[in-house]
Write an enzyme that holds these catalytic residues in place. Structure first.
Site, mmCIF file in Angstrom:
data_model
loop_
_atom_site.group_PDB
_atom_site.id
_atom_site.type_symbol
_atom_site.label_atom_id
_atom_site.label_comp_id
_atom_site.label_asym_id
_atom_site.label_seq_id
_atom_site.Cartn_x
_atom_site.Cartn_y
_atom_site.Cartn_z
ATOM 1 N N ASP A 1 -4.353 -2.858 3.169
ATOM 2 C CA ASP A 1 -4.347 -2.117 1.902
ATOM 3 C C ASP A 1 -5.428 -1.042 1.896
ATOM 4 O O ASP A 1 -5.347 -0.079 1.139
ATOM 5 C CB ASP A 1 -4.531 -3.088 0.741
ATOM 6 C CG ASP A 1 -3.366 -4.057 0.692
ATOM 7 O OD1 ASP A 1 -2.362 -3.737 0.039
ATOM 8 O OD2 ASP A 1 -3.430 -5.101 1.365
ATOM 9 N N ALA B 1 0.801 -1.221 0.000
ATOM 10 C CA ALA B 1 0.000 0.000 0.000
ATOM 11 C C ALA B 1 0.842 1.284 0.000
ATOM 12 O O ALA B 1 0.655 2.176 -0.840
ATOM 13 C CB ALA B 1 -0.933 -0.015 1.207
#
Ligand code: MRU
Length: 369
Positions: A241, A53
């Site tokens: 994420d 991420a």
């Protein structure tokens, strides 16, 4: 972090271009690649030369520097290039966060290229510092467990996928408390889920931990429940994420099953994330978070090193059996013991999260710091 004694980040500017560690080659080869354009950056994110991420966000930020150059001040061309970057991967919210932040920086600047460069530097630096702070805030959790151990037995931590420094600019999210504990002399041992189909645990987390000298063992994805039943896991820490404002956590496929097993075995399940990974607009992770579906060929084929040191690909099953490849799943907040952020720990509830990030009560896009 150090690679063979040399400090590295996962992404950094180099003259007119940007350099990355090309993660497709790890752990067998350490390859630095060069990005020179929006197209290079979009390919690097889509093909997972860079992934995770925080790093996806930082890469998109540098991609927007290229976009500012390539658009030559033309607003519609800038937006088209931003959309090219945005279309690369759907689940990690850091992508949209970084692109929006860059658009705002570019549009309000006298010198858009210079502004995009400065803003990309800031996004990358904030990512690294947030992860360092996650390490500081997660350390007491590990220390408290260590104090219950006798004879110097290690704290046993299970992690899934790679939420290490390779998934960010530096330090990592799930790994930051682990590195902080190891560096302060607390004995730790990490169970590393291999994380099929792309094996980011076996290939990336194990590589990172071994470079830093952290004791660890790679396990097949299905082993975690058994280890928990036998008292061999003290704590689970994963990354995220995208996390909703209510604390539902999207993370690499298989995380949900680990959370279920942890709940059944009374093992604390923590999620470490910087605030750039909160989706302040989403309340229900299962219905509102887009889950990336990647090619089934990633399930069918496996690549690795043969006995001669050659990188080869092997097919695991027959061509006529279809394969499906959901890249992420959602762990509902009721299974999450707590969140570890750059501002501290909190319960995985809307109220708990907003106590740490009160400026996001009104649901604005992202807190920034
Ligand atoms: O598909 P990836 O490799 O980009 O997936 C991201 C991950 O490695 C994990 O889901 C991670 O735990 C969260 S990203 C810090």
């Amino acid at each position: 972090m150090l690679v063979d004694g040399q400090p590295y980040r996962t992404i950094w500017p180099h003259g007119d271009s940007v350099r990355i560690i090309d993660q497709r080659h790890l752990p067998f080869r350490f390859v630095i690649a060069e990005l020179r354009s929006v197209s290079d950056t979009a390919t690097a994110i889509r093909e997972m030369q860079v992934r995770g991420a925080g790093l996806i966000g930082a890469a998109a930020a540098w991609g927007m520097w290229f976009a500012a150059r390539e658009s030559g001040g033309d607003e519609s061309s800038l937006r088209r290039l931003a959309e090219t970057l945005f279309a690369t991967r759907p689940t990690a919210v850091n992508l949209r966060w970084a692109i929006d932040r860059q658009l705002a920086a570019i549009q309000s600047a006298a010198d858009p290229v210079e502004a995009a460069h400065a803003s990309a530097m800031a996004i990358a630096e904030e990512d690294a510092q947030a992860c360092r702070q996650i390490g500081e805030h997660g350390l007491p959790l590990i220390r408290a467990i260590a104090e219950t151990k006798h004879d110097g037995k290690p704290v046993q931590i299970l992690t899934h996928c790679n939420a290490g420094w390779l998934a960010f600019v530096d330090y990592g999210s799930a790994t930051a408390p682990i590195y902080a504990a190891h560096d302060s002399g607390i004995p730790v041992h990490v169970w590393v889920d291999e994380t099929r189909p792309r094996n980011q645990g076996a290939r990336l987390t194990a590589w990172e931990l071994s470079r830093h000298g952290v004791p660890h063992t790679v396990i097949p994805d299905n082993a975690g429940g058994h280890l928990m039943q036998h008292g061999l896991v003290d704590l689970v820490i994963t990354g995220s994420d995208r996390t909703t404002r209510t604390g539902d956590v999207a993370n690499k496929i298989g995380t949900y099953l680990k959370a279920l097993a942890a709940k059944d075995n009374h093992v604390p399940f923590y999620v470490a994330l910087p605030s750039s990974t909160f989706d302040w607009t989403a309340r229900n992770g299962i219905t509102e978070i887009p889950i990336e579906q990647r090619s089934g060929e990633e399930v069918r084929w496996l690549d690795g090193e043969d006995a001669q040191g050659e990188i080869i690909a092997i097919r695991l099953f027959e061509e006529h059996s279809p394969a499906v490849n959901y890249a992420f799943d959602v762990t509902p907040n009721r299974l999450v013991t707590g969140l570890i952020t750059e501002r501290g720990q909190c319960p995985a509830t809307e109220e708990g999260i907003l106590q740490l990030f009160p400026e996001c009560r009104a649901g604005r896009a992202n807190s920034g710091t």
